[in-house]
Design an enzyme around this catalytic site. Structure first.
Site, short mmCIF file in Angstrom:
data_model
loop_
_atom_site.label_atom_id
_atom_site.label_comp_id
_atom_site.label_asym_id
_atom_site.label_seq_id
_atom_site.Cartn_x
_atom_site.Cartn_y
_atom_site.Cartn_z
N CYS A 70 7.17 46.66 8.74
CA CYS A 70 8.37 46.57 7.82
C CYS A 70 8.56 45.00 7.68
O CYS A 70 8.73 44.07 8.55
CB CYS A 70 9.57 47.16 8.56
SG CYS A 70 11.19 47.05 7.64
N CYS A 177 6.84 45.12 0.25
CA CYS A 177 7.51 45.96 1.02
C CYS A 177 6.59 47.26 1.30
O CYS A 177 5.74 47.41 0.54
CB CYS A 177 8.81 46.55 0.09
SG CYS A 177 9.48 47.97 0.97
#
Length: 263
Positions: A70, A177
Site C-alpha cells: 500500500c 496506488c
C-alpha cells in the site's frame, strides 16, 4: 515459507499474485482493513494506528516477511510498523516506481490518489529521481474505491477522468496506488495514443515481491516436494474470513482463489 501482505483493501492482490507465481509453494497471509478503508482521508495518526493493527494481525500468523502493499501506508506508517515488527519479521514497503520510469525517459505521468498527488513524499521522489524528466502528477479521485468494489461504471469514469488530465505525449505512466495495478490494461487503453509507440506502465508489485524473497534469502521456484497446495489466509480487519467475492473480478484474485474458497 510464508509471506504476508497488507493493504487497506484488495490492492494487495497484485503483489500477492506475483509472489504466488515466483514461489508457488509459499503460504500467503492477506491482511486488509475493509472496515476502515479508505485510509487516504484519515489523519496520519489514525491511519498509522489502523495500518499497525492490520500488520499485527498478519504478524500473529508468523510470516517470514511482511509486504506493506500500500503506497499510503508506506508513506505514513512504514517506520512505525518496522519499529514494531523488525528484526523478527522483515517489512518491505511499497514505493512508486518513479526511478525506473524516469530512467526510460519522459514524458512521465504519475497516477496516484489525491492524498499522495502533490505530497512532499511524492515530490521528493520526483526531485530525487526524475528532476530532468517532464513529469505530470495526475490525481485519480475515486479510482481506488471503484476498483475495491469492482464497480465497472465507476472504474471507467474515473480512468477516463484521469486520462483527460494526462498529457497526450506521455510515454510512461507510474501506477502510484496498488489498486490501480488491477486495472492496468484499462489504464493503458485509455491513455495510449494511436500514433505513438506502446505506452509503458510501471507498477510496484513485481519489485516488492522480489525484494521480499531477497530479504529472506529465497529464490524463485518451489521447494515443495509433497504436492501439497499452498495455504491462503485472509484477514479482514483482523477477522479470519474468505477471499472477498470482488477479488474474482480480477485475474490476480482468480489466481489466488484457486486455493481458497470465496464468499
Amino acid at each position: 515459507m510464508k509471506i504476508a501482505l497488507m493493504d487497506s483493501g484488495i490492492g494487495l492482490l497484485a503483489a500477492a499474485a506475483v509472489v504466488r507465481r515466483l514461489r508457488p509453494d509459499a503460504d500467503l497471509v492477506l491482511s486488509s482493513d475493509p472496515d476502515g478503508m479508505p485510509w487516504g482521508p484519515r489523519t496520519t495518526e489514525d491511519l498509522t494506528a489502523r495500518a499497525l493493527a492490520v500488520a499485527e494481525a498478519a504478524a500473529a500468523h508468523r510470516p517470514d516477511a511482511l509486504i506493506v502493499a500500500c503506497n499510503t501506508a508506506s508513506v505514513h506508517a512504514l517506520p512505525t510498523i518496522r519499529a514494531r515488527l523488525e528484526p523478527g519479521i522483515p517489512v518491505i514497503g511499497t514505493v512508486p516506481a518513479i526511478k525506473p520510469a524516469a530512467a526510460g525517459g519522459g514524458p512521465v505521468a504519475i497516477w496516484a490518489t489525491p492524498a499522495t498527488t502533490g505530497s512532499p513524499y511524492q515530490r521528493g521522489l520526483i526531485e530525487q529521481f526524475a528532476s530532468d524528466v517532464d513529469v505530470t502528477e495526475v490525481p485519480c479521485p475515486g479510482l481506488a474505491d471503484a476498483v475495491q468494489y469492482a464497480d465497472e461504471k465507476a472504474i471507467d469514469e474515473t480512468i477516463a477522468a484521469a486520462a483527460a488530465l494526462t498529457p497526450p505525449d506521455v510515454r510512461t505512466v507510474v501506477l502510484g496506488c496498488t489498486h490501480y495495478e488491477l486495472v492496468a490494461e484499462r489504464i493503458r487503453a485509455a491513455v495510449q495514443q494511436p500514433q505513438l509507440p506502446p505506452l509503458v506502465l510501471h507498477g510496484s508489485a513485481g519489485a516488492v515481491a522480489a525484494q521480499a524473497l531477497r530479504r529472506i534469502g529465497a529464490r524463485p521456484g518451489s521447494d515443495a516436494d509433497d504436492g501439497a497446495a499452498p495455504g491462503l489466509t485472509v484477514l479482514l480487519s483482523g477477522r479470519e474470513e474468505q477471499l472477498p467475492r470482488e477479488a474474482l473480478t480480477y485475474a490476480e484474485g482468480r489466481l489466488l482463489a484457486a486455493v481458497s474458497p470465496v464468499l
